[in-house]
Design an enzyme around this catalytic site. Structure first.
Site, PDB file in Angstrom:
ATOM      1  N   HIS A 194      22.845  78.091  14.570  1.00  0.00           N
ATOM      2  CA  HIS A 194      24.261  77.863  14.267  1.00  0.00           C
ATOM      3  C   HIS A 194      24.732  78.848  13.190  1.00  0.00           C
ATOM      4  CE1 HIS A 194      23.943  74.185  16.561  1.00  0.00           C
ATOM      5  NE2 HIS A 194      25.193  73.827  16.266  1.00  0.00           N
ATOM      6  N   GLN A 219      51.001  29.595  29.905  1.00  0.00           N
ATOM      7  CA  GLN A 219      49.698  30.261  29.916  1.00  0.00           C
ATOM      8  C   GLN A 219      48.630  29.363  30.516  1.00  0.00           C
ATOM      9  OE1 GLN A 219      49.502  33.650  29.044  1.00  0.00           O
ATOM     10  NE2 GLN A 219      51.645  33.055  29.284  1.00  0.00           N
ATOM     11  N   HIS A 261      47.770  29.562  34.226  1.00  0.00           N
ATOM     12  CA  HIS A 261      47.093  30.754  34.730  1.00  0.00           C
ATOM     13  C   HIS A 261      45.692  30.452  35.233  1.00  0.00           C
ATOM     14  CE1 HIS A 261      49.387  34.409  34.295  1.00  0.00           C
ATOM     15  NE2 HIS A 261      49.771  34.095  33.084  1.00  0.00           N
ATOM     16  N   TYR A 274      43.614  48.605  40.258  1.00  0.00           N
ATOM     17  CA  TYR A 274      43.184  47.436  41.031  1.00  0.00           C
ATOM     18  C   TYR A 274      44.219  46.331  40.879  1.00  0.00           C
ATOM     19  CZ  TYR A 274      40.249  43.870  43.141  1.00  0.00           C
ATOM     20  OH  TYR A 274      39.767  42.900  43.984  1.00  0.00           O
ATOM     21  N   SER A 293      43.814  34.455  30.019  1.00  0.00           N
ATOM     22  CA  SER A 293      45.020  34.614  29.214  1.00  0.00           C
ATOM     23  C   SER A 293      45.038  33.640  28.041  1.00  0.00           C
ATOM     24  CB  SER A 293      46.253  34.398  30.092  1.00  0.00           C
ATOM     25  OG  SER A 293      47.430  34.730  29.385  1.00  0.00           O
ATOM     26  N   GLU A 298      21.456  71.410   7.722  1.00  0.00           N
ATOM     27  CA  GLU A 298      21.080  70.525   8.829  1.00  0.00           C
ATOM     28  C   GLU A 298      19.910  71.072   9.635  1.00  0.00           C
ATOM     29  OE1 GLU A 298      24.572  69.608  11.155  1.00  0.00           O
ATOM     30  OE2 GLU A 298      25.316  68.226   9.623  1.00  0.00           O
ATOM     31  N   ASN A 319      38.652  39.424  39.430  1.00  0.00           N
ATOM     32  CA  ASN A 319      37.745  38.299  39.202  1.00  0.00           C
ATOM     33  C   ASN A 319      36.464  38.773  38.509  1.00  0.00           C
ATOM     34  OD1 ASN A 319      36.167  39.493  41.193  1.00  0.00           O
ATOM     35  ND2 ASN A 319      36.792  38.067  42.785  1.00  0.00           N
ATOM     36  N   GLN A 321      33.323  46.211  45.652  1.00  0.00           N
ATOM     37  CA  GLN A 321      33.244  47.355  46.557  1.00  0.00           C
ATOM     38  C   GLN A 321      34.407  48.323  46.357  1.00  0.00           C
ATOM     39  OE1 GLN A 321      33.414  44.158  47.388  1.00  0.00           O
ATOM     40  NE2 GLN A 321      34.822  43.757  49.079  1.00  0.00           N
ATOM     41  N   GLU A 360      46.209  37.235  22.280  1.00  0.00           N
ATOM     42  CA  GLU A 360      46.793  38.160  23.253  1.00  0.00           C
ATOM     43  C   GLU A 360      48.320  38.147  23.135  1.00  0.00           C
ATOM     44  OE1 GLU A 360      46.816  38.786  28.127  1.00  0.00           O
ATOM     45  OE2 GLU A 360      46.330  36.830  27.262  1.00  0.00           O
TER      46      GLU A 360
END
Length: 425
Positions: A412, A251, A254, A121, A229, A407, A206, A183, A319
């Site tokens: 098993h 920064q 941003h 994206y 950021s 167990e 967003n 979407q 970051e």
């Protein structure tokens, strides 16, 4: 900027991007509509949110050729060089499958396989982000992903930014769709008539994109839910205040919720940086955004000494971390938590954003305590390989059966024992 002592609250965390009840409901509704009505719903949402009615979502070869005509050749050359730097860095992250053989014939190993398909994206709106294309696509390519799909919201004319299309072509993307928002995430996760589903979705967006990624996680993988950021700068009296201020503001511009922090044992540097930030802020085209960021999330922490400053940085787990001190490399071993570490005054954060090679998709909101930058491993999966010989099973069957019965899993135990019993017949 606020000048604080470390005894005051140390944090870069902001509220988690959980969304409002209304936003979550909208996203869930969009996802359900895409799952049930496919392209029809995708077309309706594109018209509603992007204000364009598209007969086809797919970007054509002609549109890509036109994009190259609109972009200066010098910039194309820069994109190619940046792409090569990014590719070279990520190729060093590749790891081979491996096998080991024991004397009793046991073979154990790990098979590394690239994901079949990935959706990337790329945000739209008023800005173009070709760097986001390169940083998401190239490590997937290096990992060996054979199908990479890019989606991005179109403008009101039904076009994507030329720089984004050029970056996609240079990175090797062959499947591009003009869809955005929740979407687009739903289409990537579940597929429509036009867009086949993928196995993993990466890339920023967003709040609606973030919420959609959270909703589809589990049906597909995602990279992370990235927050605004942030940058922390660790500096001493040898650093230049004007350079620190410029990096803090890089920064802050941003997002109003971006976080810019200086950590230093020097009160005089803290005061100089405060003055420089105000001076440089007035000259920025995005000064309103940057001013809000600095006012609400900017801070300077003054520590007693450099050891306390380093520990403060580790608590912040930023970051981006810049180390602008005398003998900066000597502090690298003490840094435990940071998404990307920039050493020395010539390693300004934008160097990593666009060109150096390491990925700029980084953990935010303090999650660098336990997570890593986007990398080749994110586009591969690992399968364990187990080959037991008759000798190995004979040696270990009783132990395995006893473990299973402890167990309460009798079947098993019998699944192991039946093979030895059959060999005795």
């Amino acid at each position: 900027m606020k000048i604080l002592k470390v005894s005051e609250q140390i944090s870069i965390k902001r509220s988690i991007e959980a969304g409002t009840t209304e936003q979550v409901a909208i996203v869930k509704g969009i996802i359900q509509e895409i799952r049930t009505r496919g392209d029809e719903a995708l077309r309706e949402y594109t018209e509603k949110f992007d204000r364009v009615n598209l007969s086809s979502f797919c970007v054509t070869k002609g549109e890509i050729e036109t994009a190259y005509q609109k972009i200066d050749e010098g910039f194309v050359s820069i994109v190619r060089e940046a792409a090569e730097n990014i590719r070279s860095f990520h190729e060093k992250q590749l790891r081979p499958s491996w096998m080991t053989t024991e004397e009793n014939g046991t073979i154990l190993g790990q098979k590394i396989t690239a994901l079949d398909s990935v959706g990337v994206y790329v945000p739209g709106g008023t800005a173009a982000y070709p760097s986001s294309v390169l940083m998401n696509v190239i490590p997937a390519k290096v990992a060996g992903v054979t199908r990479i799909v890019m989606v991005s919201p179109p403008d009101s004319e039904g076009n994507l930014p030329p720089a984004v299309l050029v970056a996609a072509k240079e990175a090797g993307v062959e499947e591009i769709y003009k869809v955005g928002g929740a979407q687009a995430i739903a289409a990537l996760a579940y597929g429509t008539e036009s867009i086949a589903s993928v196995d993993k979705i990466t890339g920023p967006g967003n709040i609606f994109v973030a919420l959609a990624k959270r909703e589809v996680f589990g049906d597909v993988d995602i990279d992370m839910i990235a927050g605004p950021s942030e940058i922390a700068i660790l500096a001493d009296e040898t650093a230049r205040a004007d350079e620190i201020a410029a990096d803090l503001l890089s920064q802050a511009e941003h997002d109003p919720r971006a976080c810019s922090v200086l950590v230093t044992p020097s009160m005089s540097l803290a005061e100089e940086v405060t003055e420089e930030v105000e001076k440089q802020l007035a000259l920025l085209p995005r000064k309103e955004i940057a001013a809000r960021s600095i006012a609400e999330y900017g801070a300077i922490y003054v520590t007693a000494d450099m050891d306390e400053a380093v520990e403060t940085v580790n608590q912040l787990a930023p970051e981006h971390l810049e180390v602008m001190t005398e003998n900066a490399m000597e502090l690298l071993g003490k840094i435990r938590h940071a998404g990307a570490i920039f050493i020395g005054r010539y390693s300004s954060e934008p160097v990593g954003d666009y060109f150096a090679g390491p990925n700029h998709v980084l953990p935010t909101n303090g999650t660098a305590r336990f997570s890593s930058p986007l990398n080749v491993d994110d586009f591969q999966k690992k399968s364990s390989v187990i080959v037991y010989s008759k000798k190995a099973l004979t040696e270990n069957a009783a132990k395995i059966a006893e473990f299973a019965r402890m167990e309460g899993l009798e079947a098993h135990a019998r699944a192991v024992e039946i093979r030895l019993e059959n060999d005795k017949k």
